[in-house]
Design an enzyme around this catalytic site. Structure first.
Site, PDB file in Angstrom:
ATOM      1  N   LYS A 190       0.672  -1.371  -0.028  1.00 15.87           N
ATOM      2  CA  LYS A 190      -0.238   0.562  -0.113  1.00 15.87           C
ATOM      3  C   LYS A 190       0.554   1.342  -0.292  1.00 15.87           C
ATOM      4  O   LYS A 190       0.827   2.099  -0.951  1.00 15.87           O
ATOM      5  CB  LYS A 190      -0.915  -0.286   1.044  1.00 15.87           C
ATOM      6  CG  LYS A 190      -1.268   1.115   1.513  1.00 15.87           C
ATOM      7  CD  LYS A 190      -2.215   0.899   2.138  1.00 15.87           C
ATOM      8  CE  LYS A 190      -4.251   1.842   2.589  1.00 15.87           C
ATOM      9  NZ  LYS A 190      -5.087   1.316   1.901  1.00 15.87           N
TER      10      LYS A 190
ATOM     11  N   ARG B  69      -3.094   3.316   8.862  1.00 24.69           N
ATOM     12  CA  ARG B  69      -3.406   1.894   8.644  1.00 24.69           C
ATOM     13  C   ARG B  69      -2.679   0.922   7.851  1.00 24.69           C
ATOM     14  O   ARG B  69      -1.285   1.772   8.408  1.00 24.69           O
ATOM     15  CB  ARG B  69      -4.088   2.289   6.724  1.00 24.69           C
ATOM     16  CG  ARG B  69      -5.564   2.439   7.273  1.00 24.69           C
ATOM     17  CD  ARG B  69      -5.895   2.540   5.467  1.00 24.69           C
ATOM     18  NE  ARG B  69      -6.111   3.951   5.194  1.00 24.69           N
ATOM     19  CZ  ARG B  69      -8.078   3.884   4.733  1.00 24.69           C
ATOM     20  NH1 ARG B  69      -8.471   2.868   4.921  1.00 24.69           N
ATOM     21  NH2 ARG B  69      -8.643   4.730   5.021  1.00 24.69           N
TER      22      ARG B  69
ATOM     23  N   GLY C  49      -8.116  -7.356   5.621  1.00 31.71           N
ATOM     24  CA  GLY C  49      -8.568  -7.414   6.273  1.00 31.71           C
ATOM     25  C   GLY C  49      -8.215  -8.454   7.766  1.00 31.71           C
ATOM     26  O   GLY C  49      -8.492  -8.715   8.573  1.00 31.71           O
TER      27      GLY C  49
ATOM     28  N   MET D 106      -5.280  -7.462   9.543  1.00 32.09           N
ATOM     29  CA  MET D 106      -4.539  -6.376  10.561  1.00 32.09           C
ATOM     30  C   MET D 106      -5.416  -4.941  10.355  1.00 32.09           C
ATOM     31  O   MET D 106      -6.831  -4.901   9.933  1.00 32.09           O
ATOM     32  CB  MET D 106      -3.548  -5.943   9.870  1.00 32.09           C
ATOM     33  CG  MET D 106      -2.346  -6.864   9.862  1.00 32.09           C
ATOM     34  SD  MET D 106      -0.753  -6.813   9.781  1.00 32.09           S
ATOM     35  CE  MET D 106      -1.064  -6.793   7.616  1.00 32.09           C
TER      36      MET D 106
ATOM     37  N   ARG E  93      -3.716  -1.082  -6.731  1.00 31.59           N
ATOM     38  CA  ARG E  93      -3.081  -2.054  -6.224  1.00 31.59           C
ATOM     39  C   ARG E  93      -3.797  -3.119  -7.519  1.00 31.59           C
ATOM     40  O   ARG E  93      -4.377  -2.877  -8.603  1.00 31.59           O
ATOM     41  CB  ARG E  93      -3.078  -3.243  -4.785  1.00 31.59           C
ATOM     42  CG  ARG E  93      -4.555  -2.583  -4.703  1.00 31.59           C
ATOM     43  CD  ARG E  93      -5.025  -4.037  -3.460  1.00 31.59           C
ATOM     44  NE  ARG E  93      -6.736  -4.211  -3.725  1.00 31.59           N
ATOM     45  CZ  ARG E  93      -6.432  -4.703  -1.891  1.00 31.59           C
ATOM     46  NH1 ARG E  93      -6.170  -4.212  -0.840  1.00 31.59           N
ATOM     47  NH2 ARG E  93      -8.190  -4.481  -1.846  1.00 31.59           N
TER      48      ARG E  93
ATOM     49  N   HIS F   1      -6.094 -47.323  -8.800  1.00 31.45           N
ATOM     50  CA  HIS F   1      -7.000 -47.653  -9.788  1.00 31.45           C
ATOM     51  C   HIS F   1      -7.296 -46.649 -10.101  1.00 31.45           C
ATOM     52  O   HIS F   1      -7.609 -45.767 -11.574  1.00 31.45           O
ATOM     53  CB  HIS F   1      -7.589 -48.774  -9.767  1.00 31.45           C
ATOM     54  CG  HIS F   1      -7.953 -49.262 -10.684  1.00 31.45           C
ATOM     55  ND1 HIS F   1      -9.502 -48.934 -11.248  1.00 31.45           N
ATOM     56  CD2 HIS F   1      -7.866 -49.649 -12.574  1.00 31.45           C
ATOM     57  CE1 HIS F   1      -9.614 -49.692 -11.938  1.00 31.45           C
ATOM     58  NE2 HIS F   1      -9.129 -49.698 -12.219  1.00 31.45           N
TER      59      HIS F   1
ATOM     60  N   SER G 283      11.281 -42.922 -21.492  1.00 31.82           N
ATOM     61  CA  SER G 283      10.284 -42.400 -20.440  1.00 31.82           C
ATOM     62  C   SER G 283      10.058 -42.974 -18.996  1.00 31.82           C
ATOM     63  O   SER G 283      10.379 -43.602 -18.409  1.00 31.82           O
ATOM     64  CB  SER G 283       9.414 -43.115 -21.285  1.00 31.82           C
ATOM     65  OG  SER G 283       7.966 -42.257 -20.177  1.00 31.82           O
TER      66      SER G 283
ATOM     67  N   CYS H 156       6.347 -39.826 -18.479  1.00 33.29           N
ATOM     68  CA  CYS H 156       4.594 -40.520 -18.207  1.00 33.29           C
ATOM     69  C   CYS H 156       3.902 -40.818 -17.414  1.00 33.29           C
ATOM     70  O   CYS H 156       2.712 -41.010 -16.943  1.00 33.29           O
ATOM     71  CB  CYS H 156       4.071 -41.691 -19.527  1.00 33.29           C
ATOM     72  SG  CYS H 156       5.938 -43.371 -18.584  1.00 33.29           S
TER      73      CYS H 156
ATOM     74  N   TYR I 295       9.835 -33.486 -23.830  1.00 31.55           N
ATOM     75  CA  TYR I 295       8.300 -33.696 -23.740  1.00 31.55           C
ATOM     76  C   TYR I 295       7.507 -34.417 -22.298  1.00 31.55           C
ATOM     77  O   TYR I 295       8.623 -35.056 -21.028  1.00 31.55           O
ATOM     78  CB  TYR I 295       8.046 -34.217 -24.613  1.00 31.55           C
ATOM     79  CG  TYR I 295       7.785 -36.435 -24.078  1.00 31.55           C
ATOM     80  CD1 TYR I 295       7.420 -36.555 -23.470  1.00 31.55           C
ATOM     81  CD2 TYR I 295       8.843 -36.558 -24.697  1.00 31.55           C
ATOM     82  CE1 TYR I 295       7.191 -37.785 -23.293  1.00 31.55           C
ATOM     83  CE2 TYR I 295       8.597 -37.946 -24.791  1.00 31.55           C
ATOM     84  CZ  TYR I 295       8.153 -38.713 -24.186  1.00 31.55           C
ATOM     85  OH  TYR I 295       8.587 -39.444 -23.649  1.00 31.55           O
TER      86      TYR I 295
HETATM   87  C1  PEP Z   1       4.966 -45.250 -13.709  1.00 29.81           C
HETATM   88  O1  PEP Z   1       4.845 -45.881 -13.003  1.00 29.81           O
HETATM   89  O2  PEP Z   1       5.087 -44.000 -13.179  1.00 29.81           O
HETATM   90  C2  PEP Z   1       4.020 -45.292 -14.908  1.00 29.81           C
HETATM   91  C3  PEP Z   1       3.566 -44.233 -15.742  1.00 29.81           C
HETATM   92  O3  PEP Z   1       3.254 -46.724 -15.392  1.00 29.81           O
HETATM   93  P1  PEP Z   1       1.923 -46.745 -14.687  1.00 29.81           P
HETATM   94  O4  PEP Z   1       1.395 -45.921 -13.962  1.00 29.81           O
HETATM   95  O5  PEP Z   1       1.217 -47.416 -15.575  1.00 29.81           O
HETATM   96  O6  PEP Z   1       2.558 -48.543 -13.564  1.00 29.81           O
END
Ligand code: PEP
Ligand code: MG
Length: 916
Positions: free
Chosen positions: A29, A102, A111, A113, A369, A487, A797, A864, A884
């Site tokens: 402020k 203030r 709000g 203080m 602000r 899962h 990966s 992944c 990636y």
């Molecule tokens: C992992 O283990 O990160 C993976 C991508 O394979 P899953 O989750 O199918 O075991």
């Protein structure tokens, strides 16, 4: 003696000792007041005042709540400047200067203080002010406000007095006032007359003396120092401390104190006060937007007693459309305000939230602000400001948080609705967005009820592939057990479905088909609503608001800006052609993981899959595999086609086998009948397959090594699909991935099988296409020996789900049982299955990348695991040099943003280093 340091910074129209860059020192402020008043390009009409630095706050606490010797003189000198700018004197009986006191920390703590207004009104100065204003009522109203605020903030709270709930001095004074209003049958404070207010002030003072044992101070100086002290004290008030904890604001930042000449919006019909935004904070439209009240003080606008009027046409809404706008009512002042807000936005290069007051036809700016905004407004503002040339693309990318973008991608509970209701339980936020439906407790019921046109939420202890038909039919999934990579979480996220897992405060009674959460019992058919972004479960059917992606031009424009800034590619985890197509629409540049076991969930396929698992002889297995081959090929054709030549990683079978076999007696019998074998035989076979630790068991490449015919069938399905597409002139780029590899020898074994089939198929079909054979890096040993593995594998990966499980030794399916305790007790900073543990797992990732590329410099590396959709983890992946990240289709836009932000952040750190 003091240190001779400067603790007090003055400001006034056209001049300021500080500026906007001094937030750490003057608070947000104070820094902005200095900037507005003193910057050569602004020099706005700011009531003069001074800021006492945050450093003084820390001094005060470190020195037994005392100020240094030089402080008095610095404050006195600053007050002199205010006096000369206003032409009034503080404490002058003839024409008194009144000030506000203030708080203002580095980051806004709304709000949390304290504030004291009208400081400087005393028995002596009252008459002078009445003479000047010729408004006795106004003066006594200001005085009663001062007495109420001061006794509460300075005399009670700052003194550490903690009265019982509802027994505080402010509450007591309010009841005196309420009693008078009731006696007179008044409905509003504004009906109180001057003499009534005067007598109230006298009563207030008596009550204060009686309750707090002290007289209300009648000296301007004493009031000022009391106010300053109370604001510093409020830095360590209960509210401020807990807010700091939640927001992660360090205790040592301290607050500044702003003392500023009072201006009054409540001096009659030529005075007003208001709050405005330089653009609409609800949708980002580039239109000045705000509310104001004639003849009112700032607190009246927020208090909601009177309905504020719109400042202009574009701020009109249903409930205020008949009130006179500032634009119409005070056109000259509106024009001045309009010009100021434009200049402020241009100057700060961001949407501003401003406060103003008009005192007798003179406009004053009280605050500016950066304006808070919702997701749609953040995106629209960022895109528009790039178009207007106000900000760069890099800045635009940093103006939207991943959470704001997420708001646009899923249905949400209507915010006003959600605020009014308490969750009955809390779990892990596994699938974002909101959903509402009737509770059902079995997958079959979910499917059946949905088939009959009902909206349902599937509530299970935990889910298995057996439940997928019900999960698919349900609006949302709620499980009592499981973690972020269990899962239910994986499957729901892949479908963009709302899901809460590990909700261990619900107790499911499957027999009675009901669950309890605290004192609430939810029976089959009762409505519940889930907020999967927060993990909150609510009883009843709350109103949802739906997203509209297809026609959202701003969103596409914003994501294009992200793409132009990022260097990290974004792929998707998808197992079905439909999901691959959705991901392409969201901007995915390939598939990072196609889990082939997920392709067998369909009722027509699961039977062949089970036959394959149960098979005892090579012949039986081959027969089952023959049945699976056409399904596989058909799916691969669909996925490769949807990705139009972008790389598609198809992972060989990696099922924890138990997930595919039925548990209940009746289901086992059904399976035995389907397979045409006696139940006893099935049970014996299942007994043999039973593993104590299936996650560490016969899965991944271990399956393909024991049963090479499985790898052969899958490789054939992949390469035949590719060949057929090439013959139809469709571009393809399959990448075959071997899971759960821990040694080079495992990789070599599978590589040779796959390579042979690839050559065979290409030869037989007379085509050539590019392809790669690579591996998951998900076992710590694979990361440690990545140089060896990269001698064979052509890409890596990172499977960070398993890698997190194996590095910590936490079961990914059961972490819900203890994670809440771990988070609460700060054993872990966050769920490691959601955000990569950079300190531990991160080391393995970085090491694996360095080692892998030492053997194969152009090694393609991605991630992944579920972390591929988590913004913090994506930034980490960029930093360690991955090519990636891959995430579920619905996370692709978030990943595009996070990847762009990672680029900007890294560039900033590099630039800063270079400058040093
Ligand atoms: C992992 O283990 O990160 C993976 C991508 O394979 P899953 O989750 O199918 O075991
Ligand atoms: Mg894995």
């Amino acid at each position: 003696m003091g240190s001779g340091k400067k603790y007090v910074y003055s400001f006034g129209e056209g001049n300021a000792e500080g500026d906007g860059s001094m937030k750490n020192f003057l608070g947000g402020k104070g820094a902005n007041l200095a900037e507005m008043a003193g910057h050569p390009k602004l020099r706005l009409p700011v009531p003069p005042g001074f800021t006492i630095t945050t450093e003084m706050c820390m001094y005060y606490y470190r020195n037994n709540k005392k100020f240094p010797a030089e402080m008095k003189a610095q404050v006195a000198a600053a007050m002199k400047k205010v006096e000369s700018l206003t032409g009034k004197r503080f404490g002058d009986p003839a024409d008194p200067l009144l000030v506000s006191v203030r708080s203002g920390a580095r980051r806004s703590m709304p709000g949390m203080m304290e504030t004291v207004l009208n400081v400087g009104l005393t028995e002596k100065t009252i008459s002078g002010l009445i003479k000047k204003t010729r408004d006795e009522r106004f003066v006594f109203d200001a005085y009663r406000r001062l007495i109420m605020m001061y006794s509460d903030v300075v005399m009670e709270k700052a003194e550490g007095i903690e009265p019982a709930e509802g027994a505080g001095i402010r509450r007591q004074l309010e009841s005196i006032m309420d009693a008078l209003k009731k006696k007179r049958a008044y409905t509003s404070d504004t009906q109180l007359t001057a003499s009534e207010l005067k007598s109230l002030c006298a009563q207030f003072k008596e009550r204060i003396q009686k309750v707090l044992g002290k007289q209300f101070p009648d000296e301007a100086e004493e009031q000022l120092w009391g106010g300053i002290r109370a604001v510093f004290q409020s830095w360590n008030g209960k509210r401020a401390i807990s807010y700091r904890k939640i927001e992660g604001i360090p205790d040592e930042w301290g607050t500044a104190v702003n003392v500023q000449a009072m201006v009054f919006g409540n001096m009659g019909s030529t005075s007003a006060t208001g709050v405005a935004f330089t653009r609409n904070p609800g949708n980002g439209e580039n239109k000045f937007y705000g509310e104001y009240l004639v003849n009112a003080q700032g607190e009246d606008v927020v208090a909601g007693i009177r309905t504020p009027a719109p400042i202009n046409e574009s701020s009109k809404s249903e409930h205020n459309k008949n009130l006179t706008s500032l634009e119409k009512g005070m056109p000259k002042l509106y024009k001045q305000l309009f010009d100021i807000q434009k200049r402020l936005e241009q100057h700060y290069r961001d949407m501003q939230d401003i406060e103003f007051t008009i005192e007798n036809e003179k406009l004053y700016m009280l605050q500016t602000r950066v304006g808070k905004r919702n997701g749609p407004a953040a995106i629209r503002t960022a895109v528009d400001m790039v178009k207007e040339g106000l900000i760069t693309k890099e800045e635009a990318v940093m103006r939207v948080t991943p959470a704001q973008l997420d708001e646009l991608l899923h249905p949400m509970i209507e915010p006003a609705n959600e605020k009014t209701i308490k969750p009955i339980a809390k779990g892990l936020p596994a699938g974002p967005g909101a959903a509402t439906g009737m509770a059902v407790f079995t997958a079959n019921d979910a499917e059946q009820w949905a088939h009959n046109g009902k909206q349902v939420v599937l509530v299970r202890e935990e889910t298995s592939p057996e439940d997928v038909h019900g999960m698919h039919s349900a609006q949302a999934i709620l499980t009592a057990k499981g973690g972020m990579t269990s899962h239910a979480a994986l499957v729901a996220r892949g479908w963009g479905k709302c899901c809460i897992v590990g909700c261990n405060t619900i107790h499911i009674d499957e027999e009675k088909e009901q669950f309890s959460a605290g004192t609430t019992v939810v029976k089959e058919g009762d409505w519940i609503t889930l907020n999967g972004t927060k993990g909150n479960v609510y009883a009843g059917q709350l109103t949802l608001v739906q997203p509209d992606l297809k026609s959202n031009a701003e969103l596409s424009a914003f994501l294009k800006i992200c793409d132009s800034v990022r260097t990290l590619d974004i792929r998707t985890n998808a197992d079905r052609p439909e999901d691959a197509a959705i991901a392409r629409d969201f901007g995915a540049q390939g598939i990072g993981l196609c889990r082939t076991e997920h392709m067998f969930f369909g009722p027509d396929r699961i039977k062949s899959m089970r036959k394959m698992i149960i098979a005892e002889t090579l012949e039986d297995r081959k027969r089952a595999l023959e049945e699976l081959l056409p399904y596989q090929k058909e799916d691969f054709i669909g996925i490769l086609k949807a990705m139009e030549g972008f790389p598609v990683i198809i992972r060989l079978l990696d099922p924890p086998l138990h997930e595919f076999l039925p548990q209940e007696e009746s289901k086992k019998k059904e399976l035995a009948d389907e397979l045409g074998i006696p139940l006893e035989k099935l049970e014996v076979r299942m007994q043999k397959l039973h593993e104590l630790n299936p996650m560490l068991g016969h899965r991944g490449c271990r399956l393909g090594i024991t049963y090479p015919e499985i790898t052969r069938m899958q490789a054939r399905a992949i390469f035949e699909a590719a060949a057929e597409l090439v013959l139809k002139k469709v571009k393809v780029h399959p990448e075959v991935m071997v899971p759960v590899v821990g040694t080079q020898t495992e990789m070599r074994n599978q590589y040779d099988i796959i390579k042979t089939i690839a050559e065979e198929v290409q030869k037989a079909k007379g085509v050539k296409f590019p392809y790669l054979i690579g591996t998951m890096i998900e076992i710590p040993r694979a990361a440690l020996t990545a140089d060896k593995i990269a001698e064979v594998a052509e890409f890596f990966s990172y499977g960070t789900n398993d890698m997190t499980q194996m590095t910590f030794g936490y079961s990914r399916d059961d972490i819900g049982g203890f994670l809440p305790d771990y988070l609460e007790k700060k054993i872990l900073p966050s769920d490691p299955f959601q955000t990569i543990d950079q300190e531990g797992v991160g080391q393995l990732i970085a090491l694996g990348i360095a080692k892998g590329r030492s053997t194969r410099p152009d090694l393609e590396i991605g991630i992944c695991g579920e972390h591929g959709g988590d913004p913090e983890s994506i930034k980490f992946c960029h930093k360690v040099g991955m090519n990636y990240v891959s995430c579920s289709p619905f996370r692709v836009p978030i990943a595009r943003l996070a990847a762009a932000q990672a680029s900007v952040e890294i560039k900033k750190t590099k630039d800063a280093k270079r400058k040093k």
